[in-house]
Design a protein around this motif. Structure first.
Motif, short mmCIF file in Angstrom:
data_model
loop_
_atom_site.label_atom_id
_atom_site.label_comp_id
_atom_site.label_asym_id
_atom_site.label_seq_id
_atom_site.Cartn_x
_atom_site.Cartn_y
_atom_site.Cartn_z
N ILE A 273 0.85 -1.17 0.02
CA ILE A 273 0.01 -0.01 -0.03
C ILE A 273 1.00 1.22 0.04
O ILE A 273 1.77 1.24 1.05
CB ILE A 273 -0.91 0.07 1.17
N GLN A 274 0.38 2.38 -0.57
CA GLN A 274 1.50 3.47 -1.07
C GLN A 274 0.57 4.51 -1.18
O GLN A 274 -0.43 4.75 -1.48
CB GLN A 274 2.20 3.29 -2.26
N LYS A 275 1.19 5.89 -0.38
CA LYS A 275 0.69 6.92 -0.49
C LYS A 275 1.71 8.06 -1.08
O LYS A 275 2.87 7.71 -1.40
CB LYS A 275 0.39 7.65 0.87
N GLY A 276 1.24 8.89 -1.78
CA GLY A 276 1.96 9.92 -2.40
C GLY A 276 2.91 10.95 -1.20
O GLY A 276 2.21 11.27 -0.28
N LEU A 277 4.00 11.30 -1.63
CA LEU A 277 4.80 11.99 -0.90
C LEU A 277 5.11 13.57 -1.44
O LEU A 277 5.11 14.48 -0.57
CB LEU A 277 6.20 11.44 -0.55
N VAL A 278 5.26 13.40 -2.90
CA VAL A 278 5.42 14.75 -3.52
C VAL A 278 4.48 15.14 -4.62
O VAL A 278 4.59 14.38 -5.55
CB VAL A 278 7.06 14.74 -4.16
N ALA A 279 3.75 16.07 -4.61
CA ALA A 279 2.78 16.40 -5.34
C ALA A 279 3.44 16.70 -6.67
O ALA A 279 4.39 17.51 -6.65
CB ALA A 279 1.71 17.33 -5.02
N THR A 280 2.89 16.74 -7.92
CA THR A 280 3.36 17.22 -9.22
C THR A 280 2.47 18.47 -9.51
O THR A 280 1.69 18.85 -8.59
CB THR A 280 3.02 16.20 -10.28
N GLY A 281 2.92 19.07 -10.45
CA GLY A 281 2.18 20.25 -10.76
C GLY A 281 0.67 20.09 -11.46
O GLY A 281 -0.33 20.93 -11.11
N ASP A 282 0.43 18.83 -11.88
CA ASP A 282 -1.08 18.45 -12.20
C ASP A 282 -1.74 17.78 -10.92
O ASP A 282 -1.22 16.82 -10.65
CB ASP A 282 -0.68 17.52 -13.50
#
Length: 405
Positions: free
Chosen positions: A254-263
């Motif tokens: 299971i994984q979560k985002g750490l660094v958002a992109t511009g989109d």
């Protein structure tokens, strides 16, 4: 049953019964070769797919000792002709009909002594599902569900209808946007997302704050286009990677985002692996309802208002962060899938928590021109895919020289 599913099933293979679920086939179906001893080397025929997915899968296979990889391709310009991970490269013209390609795979399996056929993307998996009976006479196949269930899981519209039918937590969804849309929107909560059914990576998703703007946009869509409408969910994204065998969970992470992109709707640039029982509970309900067989990557979202985990969509193929699962979480899905296919005992350990960032993203995040913030996540080279980035240099040099995307 939901009318959308009924209409689909009229024009598809019958849904599996106990007699035709993969792994419980009738005696008349040709059996694959007998499993080899667990100590024997594992020889895999990889069916080349989309460039980055193929590279991710080849890297994962290269990390397992005594796995020998041969590559089947219909791309004469494939960079993987030069891959250090590949022992032999077998090319067939893309114009060859399906029956010729089946015979080509059978012959390659016999020539290489391959034990398992491993497609990596949706096109490859659809091909293997369609021709599994003939292919299974020559070698074991990656676990795959029945055709009808695979298409339901792959199609956002069909999946939305299926989840409504089985009461799986999901965004409120309008599958048929061509008929009586204004009436359907009357009780729909805004803002909403208009999503292309065939879209991937967040491409083509547009947010609308009012029914008037949405109706105007839908009216401009080409007649041949296929879209769904879903309500926006305030919360956070969380994904689950799985390997199932005939509806039974074999391995997951299971994984979560750490660094958002511009989109806003694009995949995150870095992830962390976390344990989350509620995610696994929802995923297991859905995959059991689909009688799933094989790998999948599920996009989910935590709904802060209802405090529920909701399923957004399923990627019915290998995924780019499969490298992260192997490196950071300790779950090598391509290898495990091959072992399951070959009938070998699989006892995966629970996945580890940790961070992962692709090496190119790490380099950009650490050294690129951007404003530094106190809450920036700190990564080290141990969190990256530097081994995958540097481990197969000839393919990358070839891609650079041929100016491929």
């Amino acid at each position: 049953m939901n009318p959308t599913l009924v209409e689909f099933l009229k024009h598809s293979d019958p849904l599996p019964t106990r007699q035709n679920i993969p792994g419980t086939a009738p005696a008349a179906t040709p059996a694959p070769p007998a499993p080899r001893p667990a100590t024997a080397p594992l020889t895999v025929l990889v069916l080349e797919g989309e460039y980055r997915l193929t590279g991710a899968v080849l890297f994962c296979l290269s990390r397992q000792a005594r796995v020998r990889v041969h590559l089947l391709s219909r791309d004469r310009l494939s960079p993987y002709r030069f891959s250090s991970y590949v022992h032999s490269f077998h090319l067939l013209s893309p114009d060859s009909p399906a029956e010729v390609f089946v015979a080509f795979i059978q012959n390659a399996a016999r020539a290489t002594g391959a034990e398992v056929l491993l497609p990596v993307d949706v096109a490859g998996m659809r091909f293997v599902i369609a021709h599994r009976t003939a292919l299974a006479t020559a070698l074991h196949l990656l676990p795959l569900p029945a055709a009808a269930y695979y298409e339901i899981a792959t199609d956002k519209g069909l999946l939305g209808a299926f989840m409504q039918e089985h009461r799986i937590p999901a965004p409120d969804t309008i599958v048929d946007i061509r008929h009586n849309l204004a009436a359907k929107l009357a009780k729909f909560e805004f803002p909403v997302l208009l999503k292309p059914i065939e879209g991937a990576g967040g491409r083509g998703i547009v947010r609308y704050a009012s029914p008037e703007a949405l109706l105007a946009a839908v009216a401009m869509l080409p007649d041949s286009s296929r879209y769904i409408i879903q309500n926006c969910i305030e919360g956070y994204d969380i994904d689950c990677n799985v390997l199932y065998q005939n509806g039974q969970l074999i391995a997951h992470s299971i994984q979560k985002g750490l660094v958002a992109t511009g989109d806003e709707y694009a995949p995150t640039e870095a992830i962390e692996f976390v344990h989350h029982d509620a995610v696994l509970a929802v995923v297991d309900r859905l995959m059991k309802a689909l009688r799933w067989n094989g790998v999948a990557h599920l996009d989910l979202r935590y709904d802060a208002r209802t405090q529920e985990i909701k399923v957004i969509e399923i990627n019915t193929r290998f995924w780019l962060t499969v490298v992260g699962s192997a490196l950071a979480a300790g779950v090598n899905f391509p290898v495990l899938a091959c072992q399951v296919a070959a009938g070998r005992a699989v006892v995966p350990a629970p996945f580890r928590e940790g961070r992962y960032i692709p090496f190119a993203n790490y380099f950009k995040y650490r050294y690129g021109r951007r404003v530094r913030r106190p809450d920036d996540v700190r990564f080290s080279l141990r969190d990256t895919s530097v081994g995958a980035f540097l481990g197969d240099p000839l393919t990358k040099i070839y891609r650079f020289l041929t100016d491929e995307d």
